[in-house]
Design a protein around this motif. Sequence first.
Motif, PDB file in Angstrom:
ATOM      1  N   PRO A 124      -3.892 -18.714  -1.365  1.00 28.98           N
ATOM      2  CA  PRO A 124      -3.716 -20.453  -1.413  1.00 28.98           C
ATOM      3  C   PRO A 124      -2.573 -20.652  -2.388  1.00 28.98           C
ATOM      4  CG  PRO A 124      -5.447 -19.695  -2.746  1.00 28.98           C
ATOM      5  CD  PRO A 124      -5.127 -18.445  -1.972  1.00 28.98           C
ATOM      6  N   LYS A 125      -1.428 -20.143  -1.871  1.00 28.85           N
ATOM      7  CA  LYS A 125      -0.161 -20.323  -2.819  1.00 28.85           C
ATOM      8  C   LYS A 125       0.883 -20.588  -1.684  1.00 28.85           C
ATOM      9  CE  LYS A 125      -1.430 -16.682  -6.105  1.00 28.85           C
ATOM     10  NZ  LYS A 125      -1.802 -17.278  -7.285  1.00 28.85           N
ATOM     11  N   SER A 126       2.208 -20.595  -2.469  1.00 30.18           N
ATOM     12  CA  SER A 126       3.167 -21.098  -1.361  1.00 30.18           C
ATOM     13  C   SER A 126       3.579 -20.051  -0.379  1.00 30.18           C
ATOM     14  CB  SER A 126       4.566 -21.443  -2.237  1.00 30.18           C
ATOM     15  OG  SER A 126       5.080 -20.440  -2.575  1.00 30.18           O
ATOM     16  N   ILE A 127       4.456 -20.277   0.617  1.00 31.25           N
ATOM     17  CA  ILE A 127       4.676 -19.100   1.569  1.00 31.25           C
ATOM     18  C   ILE A 127       5.513 -17.979   0.843  1.00 31.25           C
ATOM     19  CG2 ILE A 127       6.063 -19.121   3.497  1.00 31.25           C
ATOM     20  CD1 ILE A 127       5.384 -21.516   4.575  1.00 31.25           C
ATOM     21  N   TYR A 128       6.366 -18.486   0.072  1.00 28.06           N
ATOM     22  CA  TYR A 128       7.156 -17.740  -0.683  1.00 28.06           C
ATOM     23  C   TYR A 128       6.254 -16.694  -1.527  1.00 28.06           C
ATOM     24  CZ  TYR A 128      10.853 -16.004  -3.772  1.00 28.06           C
ATOM     25  OH  TYR A 128      11.767 -15.233  -4.467  1.00 28.06           O
ATOM     26  N   GLU A 129       5.529 -17.531  -2.325  1.00 27.75           N
ATOM     27  CA  GLU A 129       4.590 -16.522  -3.324  1.00 27.75           C
ATOM     28  C   GLU A 129       3.731 -15.452  -2.399  1.00 27.75           C
ATOM     29  OE1 GLU A 129       4.449 -16.161  -6.444  1.00 27.75           O
ATOM     30  OE2 GLU A 129       6.302 -17.547  -6.504  1.00 27.75           O
ATOM     31  N   ASN A 130       3.360 -15.744  -1.231  1.00 22.52           N
ATOM     32  CA  ASN A 130       2.602 -14.946  -0.560  1.00 22.52           C
ATOM     33  C   ASN A 130       3.164 -13.868  -0.288  1.00 22.52           C
ATOM     34  OD1 ASN A 130      -0.177 -15.711   1.001  1.00 22.52           O
ATOM     35  ND2 ASN A 130       0.693 -17.548   0.770  1.00 22.52           N
TER      36      ASN A 130
END
Lengths: 278, 455
Positions: A124-130
Motif C-alpha cells: 500500500p505505497k506508491s508505484i515507485y516505492e513498490n
Amino acid sequence: MDMLAGKVKLTQQSVNSAMNPTDALARPIRLEARDVTVHYGAKQALFGISIDIPDRAVTSFIGPSGCGKSTFLRCINRMNDTIEGARVGGSIKLDGEDIYDPSLDVVELRARIGMVFQKPNPFPKSIYENVAYGPRIHGLARSKSDLDEIVVSSLRKAGLFEEVKDRLSEPGTGLSGGQQQRLCIARAIAVGPEVILMDEPCSALDPIATAIIEELIDELRENYTIVIVTHSMQQAARVSQKTAFFHLGKLIEEGVTEDIFTNPVHKQTQDYIMGRIG
Amino acid sequence: MATTSASTSPQTAPERTRLIRAGLRRRHRSETIFRGLGMAAIVLALGFVVLLFVDVIRKGVPAFVQSNLHLEVFFDPAVIKVDPAPQTGDFASPAEFQAASLAWQRDVALLNWNRIIEASLRAKLPANTQIDTRELLTIPETNARHQVRELFVANPALLGQTVPVDVLASANAANWIKGNIDRSLGDAQQQMSPAARAVIDAFETSGTVSNGFAWSLFTNADSRAAPAAAGLLGAFIGSLYMMLIVIVLAVPIGVAAAIYLEEFAPKSRLTDFIEVNINNLAAVPSIVFGLLGAAAFINYLHLPISAPLVGGLVLTLMTLPTIIIATRGALLGVSPALRQAALGMGASKTQMVFHHVLPVTLPSILTATILGVAHALGETAPLLLIGMKAFVAQVPVTPLDQATALPVQIYLWQGNENRNFFEPRTAAAIMVLLGVMILLNGTAIFLRSRLEKRV
C-alpha cells in the motif's frame, strides 16, 4: 475475444519460433530437487518430488486443486518456512547449493528467487516505492539516480512503464488488477533475481490482462528462469517449455511441454489433460 | 398436471404463495418490533447522555463567571514599613543575597496587608457609609492580600504609588452578586452582615464590582482558605504529567510487547499463558493497580507519595494490557498477502513488520492508544491509594512534586462541606475534564481518518 485469440496465437507462435521444444531439456539445470517431502503437521502434502528446472526457460506445474504444485513452488524460495507446523524434507539445490542448508540465509535466497503471487499484492505505497523497495532493503542502489534507473528499467521490463510513467507517486493499489500483477512482477525483477516463481499469476485476471502477462512471461524467459504454477492447461501449453504434472502430492510426469500435452505416458496425466479429472 | 410436475412440494402454486404471504406478515412484524426496540435503546441511551450534559452544564456554567473587585491600591509607606529590597550588587556571594532576599520577603509577609486592602476598599465606599473592618474584609476573597503582596515583592518600586488592581470577591459576596442567595432571608440566616451586603450592592451600582470570565479557574491551584480563588491548574498539570508518563512508557512498551507476541514469539504454552494473563489484567479492577502502586513504587522503591510520577506509573500498568490487546488485534487483521509480499521480496521479519505491517496498522494502534490514554486520564480509584487525593495548593513543577489529578479534584470538591459554593465548581471541573476527553477522542478520530486516507 477475437483480439484475445489473436494475441494468444501470436504468443504460441513466438514460443515455437524462439525455442525448439526439445531444447528445454538440453539447457543447463538451474534448480535440482531430490526427494522433496512436505508435512503440514501430521498430514503429508508432498511425496518425494524430484525434478530438474532448466535455466532460462519456463517450467510449468499443472494438476488439479490440492495436488501440491503450489506447495512445491513455495519450497523453492522457502516460503513454507513461514507456515506454522510445515516441515520440508529432501533437498533442493540452486546452482548446486542446497537452499535448506542452515548456513544459507533465507533473505539472500529470496533475493535470488523472486516470487509473484496468485492475487496481486502490491504494497500500500506508491508505484515507485513498490519497485524501489527490494533494491533499497538489499542495498542495491548506490544513489537516488541508481534507484530511479532500476525502477524505470524494471517497470519497462514488466511492460508497465508507459502506462504509469506519469503517476509513479500514486498508490500501487489504485491500478487495475492486471497492472497490479505487472507491478508485482516489476517489483520482483527490480532485485535482479535469477529465478522467478509465479503462483497462478493470472487466476485473478481477465483474459486480456492474462494475455498481456503471458506475453511478458515469454519475454522474461530470455533472462530469467521461470517456474509457473497454473490451473489452466492452455496457459501451460502456451508459455512453458517444460511441464510437470502433479496429482495427490506426487509428481506423476514431467517432460517437454509438447510431449506432455500430445503424448502423455501416464494414464492420470492423460485423464487430466482430457478433462476427466480436476 | 403440468403445474405440479414442475414442483416437488405437495401444494399447488397459489397455495404456496398464500403460505409464504402468511409467513411474510409474521416476519415483517418481528422485524418491525426489533427495529422499534433498537430505536428505543438508542433514544434511551442518547436521552441519558443529554440528561448528563444538560445537568452538568446547567450546574457548572455559573462557575465560569467570577466577580472581580476593581480597586485602586495605594502602597502606603505608613503600612509597608520595611527596608529596601536587597540588591544583588550589595552582596559578596549569591548565597548571601539569597539569604537576605528571603529575610526581606519574610519581613514583607509579616506586614498587615489587610490594611492596604481595607484602605483601598474604603476609598470606593459611598459617602457616610459605616462598616467595621471585619465586615468589610468579608467582601474580597482572602487571597487578595497575598496578591497585593506579591505585586510588591515583584516590584518594590511600587511603594508610595497607587495602581489599579483587580481582586476576586469572596465566595459569599460572589454568590450574593450572582443572586444565588435568597435576599428575603433574615439577618440570622445570612452569611454576611447587613452592612457588608449593602456595600456589595453599592459597589455593584458604582461598577466597583463586576462579573467576568473565571480565568482564576484555569490559572490557580486548589485553595480552601480562598474558595473563590480555587482553580484547576494544579490538577490539570498533575494530569498532564501523568498522561505524558503514560504515553512515554505505555505506548512503546505496549506496542513492542504486542509486536513481539504476535509476530516473533514462538507459539508455545508459555506464550499462551502470557496471553491469557494479559487478557485477565485488562479486566482487573483499577483500584487493585493503585494497591500495587502503593506497595511497589512507594513502599518498596520509596518514590514520593502523591507524585504524578507514581500516578503515571500506576496508570501505565493499567493501560498496558489495553494497548497490547488492541495492537495485537490490529496486527492480526493485516492481510497475509501483505506479509507474503514482503517476505517474498526478501525482507527480513523485522523489515516486514516495520516497513509494511506496522504502517498499515498505525491508525488503529494510534486510536487505541489515545483511547487508552483518555481512559487513564479519567481514572480516579488507583490515584486515591497512592495519596493523590491530598489537598495540594501548589502547581507541581516536576513530576516528583505533590499533585492531584482532574478526576480526583472533582472528587475532592464534591466531598467538600461548603456545598453551596462547590457544587457549581465541581460541575465546572467535570466540564473541563469532559472537554479534555472530547478533545482527545476527537484527535483520535481525526488522526485515524487522515492516516487511513494516506494509505
